[in-house]
Design an enzyme around this catalytic site. Structure first.
Site, mmCIF file in Angstrom:
data_model
loop_
_atom_site.group_PDB
_atom_site.id
_atom_site.type_symbol
_atom_site.label_atom_id
_atom_site.label_comp_id
_atom_site.label_asym_id
_atom_site.label_seq_id
_atom_site.Cartn_x
_atom_site.Cartn_y
_atom_site.Cartn_z
ATOM 1 N N GLU A 25 0.263 9.653 -2.120
ATOM 2 C CA GLU A 25 0.492 9.132 -3.476
ATOM 3 C C GLU A 25 -0.809 9.095 -4.278
ATOM 4 O O GLU A 25 -0.791 9.139 -5.505
ATOM 5 C CB GLU A 25 1.133 7.736 -3.401
ATOM 6 C CG GLU A 25 1.930 7.383 -4.653
ATOM 7 C CD GLU A 25 2.710 6.083 -4.557
ATOM 8 O OE1 GLU A 25 2.464 5.285 -3.645
ATOM 9 O OE2 GLU A 25 3.572 5.868 -5.437
ATOM 10 N N HIS A 34 4.807 16.491 23.030
ATOM 11 C CA HIS A 34 6.066 17.094 23.455
ATOM 12 C C HIS A 34 6.933 17.395 22.237
ATOM 13 O O HIS A 34 8.157 17.420 22.331
ATOM 14 C CB HIS A 34 6.767 16.148 24.436
ATOM 15 C CG HIS A 34 5.894 15.855 25.615
ATOM 16 N ND1 HIS A 34 5.946 16.598 26.776
ATOM 17 C CD2 HIS A 34 4.878 14.962 25.771
ATOM 18 C CE1 HIS A 34 5.019 16.151 27.616
ATOM 19 N NE2 HIS A 34 4.359 15.165 27.027
ATOM 20 N N LYS A 83 12.339 7.245 -11.472
ATOM 21 C CA LYS A 83 12.650 5.839 -11.780
ATOM 22 C C LYS A 83 13.459 5.754 -13.065
ATOM 23 O O LYS A 83 14.440 5.024 -13.167
ATOM 24 C CB LYS A 83 11.359 5.034 -11.987
ATOM 25 C CG LYS A 83 10.688 4.574 -10.737
ATOM 26 C CD LYS A 83 9.564 3.603 -11.154
ATOM 27 C CE LYS A 83 8.585 3.389 -10.022
ATOM 28 N NZ LYS A 83 7.385 2.684 -10.445
HETATM 29 O O1 PA5 Z 1 0.936 2.373 -4.284
HETATM 30 C C1 PA5 Z 1 1.703 2.070 -5.162
HETATM 31 O O2 PA5 Z 1 1.320 1.642 -6.269
HETATM 32 C C2 PA5 Z 1 3.197 2.144 -4.945
HETATM 33 O O3 PA5 Z 1 3.514 2.770 -3.755
HETATM 34 C C3 PA5 Z 1 3.771 0.751 -4.940
HETATM 35 O O4 PA5 Z 1 3.251 0.008 -3.862
HETATM 36 C C4 PA5 Z 1 5.302 0.759 -4.866
HETATM 37 O O5 PA5 Z 1 5.833 1.596 -5.838
HETATM 38 C C5 PA5 Z 1 5.838 -0.641 -5.070
HETATM 39 O O6 PA5 Z 1 5.379 -1.127 -6.295
HETATM 40 P P1 PA5 Z 1 5.335 -2.645 -6.637
HETATM 41 O O7 PA5 Z 1 4.380 -3.286 -5.699
HETATM 42 O O8 PA5 Z 1 4.901 -2.716 -8.054
HETATM 43 O O9 PA5 Z 1 6.716 -3.174 -6.432
#
Ligand code: PA5
Length: 466
Positions: free
Chosen positions: A294, A321, A435
């Protein structure tokens, strides 16, 4: 207490097609710039995760709250983290690495009275319904974790739980079974906390979800189940110190980031495998996959082809394995980073049985930890022999200090890698469109534009459905 990175098998020689001395020397210059840029982001306070190991006030929010629960006789039998992504993967990795194997299956005596820890990390109704039906709601504590305070999955989990709690206990008692972990100012969760007097702990504004494990996101669940959070933060602090140099040869996270970057960009090693040889560290691989993916999978400029390596988790010796066949003989597009552990807490010796059967006799008298360690070295050697680059990160042991240091090592490496790739490691614009389409289909009022865009997408063609 120590963590070392052996990257011999990333280099040429011995690895044909490994990183050359000239590339490594060029990387030193690129790293100095990356290090400076990260230091600049830290200095101007846009990069908060580096401050977390010394943020005593933030740590105190957790320790005070946990002490209060004990004083009030409200200490839970079960802690349930409601969250997703960066709000869930850290607590899962902490439970697996620092609590006894099968923690939630142990009885109270074996857990020394500490609570079980459940982390939802999804909205699959089968899992959530099963968990809620077996919990004693009057003794559970639900930790609702969301930096933004509005993530659809987490808010849906929260609303389901709050509805169940209210029905079972009444709304006032329900509030006592909830604690929020969220942005100090913004978001729906913070607003609810303020309006209704629900306890809420802070995720500092300048710390993003996947970099937040050392905030109450990870520290609160860890403290609730008896993990030494002071040691976690101390290990993270020590790792940050080890990464203070702008000289790549003296900076362990810088070394890792530069090696991965060069392997990807100069040698086509686009897949970065993290393979702990330790069941305790298996979920660290999932946590790393989210962090690396990410943070680094991005456009540099709008509309470009996209950049970033593909992270992959594996577990030794289990995946010898399974995936190791691919690592050995599949496309030469991977690096493998092993995590080895020097000292285990438990010794199990293989008895000397079947001395007359050569395929078994050699095992007798060896320790299972020794077998695991030898298998890791054997796999690293076998990959090197086939010209497959790999490196080994060795932890002296799996304890809170080393786990804190490991989290910080990978976070700092990710920050440097973002600079080397020329992308912003701290945002995630690519997840936004999905989203918006979800909001559109669920009828959210402010999703009109997404609804129109969704309606223009090609519909499923029946001729292409078999
Ligand atoms: O790293 C990130 O920002 C995302 O993976 C968030 O952790 C995830 O989308 C959850 O977001 P939030 O903590 O705002 O609910």
């Amino acid at each position: 207490m120590a963590i070392h990175l052996d990257y011999t098998n990333m280099m040429s020689p011995p690895i044909e097609g490994g990183i050359t001395a000239a590339e490594w020397s060029d990387a030193a210059t690129a790293f100095t710039a990356a290090h400076k840029a990260v230091a600049g982001l830290h200095a101007d306070r846009t990069l908060g995760f580096l401050d977390l190991p010394d943020d005593r006030e933030l740590h105190r929010q957790t320790t005070d709250y946990v002490a209060q629960l004990r004083r009030d006789g409200r200490y839970p039998s079960d802690v349930v983290v409601l969250g997703i992504g960066g709000s869930a993967l850290g607590p899962i990795a902490l439970r697996t690495s620092l609590r006894a194997p099968g923690w939630n299956l142990l009885d109270d005596a074996a857990r020394k009275g500490e609570p079980r820890l459940h982390v939802l990390d999804n909205v699959d109704p089968a899992n959530i319904a099963a968990l809620l039906s077996r919990l004693d709601l009057s003794r559970a504590l639900f930790v609702v974790t969301s930096k933004s305070g509005g993530t659809a999955e987490t808010m849906a989990q929260y609303m389901v739980v709050r509805g169940r709690l209210a029905a079972a206990l009444g709304d006032e008692a329900a509030k006592q079974r909830l604690v929020f972990v969220t942005d100090p100012e913004k978001g729906a969760l913070r607003a609810i906390a303020r309006a209704e007097g629900v306890t809420a702990l802070d995720i500092p504004a300048n710390v993003g979800g996947r970099f937040s494990v050392m905030t109450p996101v990870g520290i609160l669940p860890a403290a609730l189940v008896g993990i030494d959070t002071g040691e976690l933060l101390a290990g993270a602090a020590e790792m940050r110190t080890r990464c203070s140099s702008g000289d790549v040869r003296k900076n362990i996270a810088g070394t890792y980031a530069c090696l991965q970057y060069l392997a990807d960009q100069k040698h086509g090693r686009h897949v970065h495998v993290l393979m702990p040889y330790s069941d305790a560290l298996r979920d660290m691989a999932d946590w790393f996959v989210q962090l690396w993916a990410e943070s680094l999978g991005k456009h540099r400029t709008p509309g470009d082809a996209g950049f970033g390596p593909t992270p992959l988790g594996a577990l030794g010796a289990t995946d010898q394995h399974s995936k190791v066949q691919l690592f050995m003989e599949g496309p030469g597009d991977k690096t493998v980073t092993f995590i080895a552990v020097e000292q285990g807490d438990v010794e199990v010796t293989i008895p000397k049985l079947h001395g007359d059967i050569p395929e078994l006799a050699y095992l007798g008298g060896h320790d299972l930890g020794e077998l695991l360690d030898i298998e890791q070295r054997a796999t690293a050697g076998a990959l090197a022999r086939r010209g497959r680059p790999n490196m080994t990160l060795t932890l002296e042991r799996v304890d809170a200090w080393h786990v804190g240091a490991l989290f910080m090592f990978l976070e700092i490496a990710t920050a440097y890698a973002g600079q080397l790739y020329g992308v912003n490691a701290f945002d995630q614009p690519g997840v936004e469109l999905g989203k918006q389409f979800t909001y559109a289909m669920l009828g959210r009022a402010d999703a009109e534009q997404a609804r129109q865009e969704w309606n223009l997408l090609p519909k499923s063609n029946p001729d292409r459905v078999i």
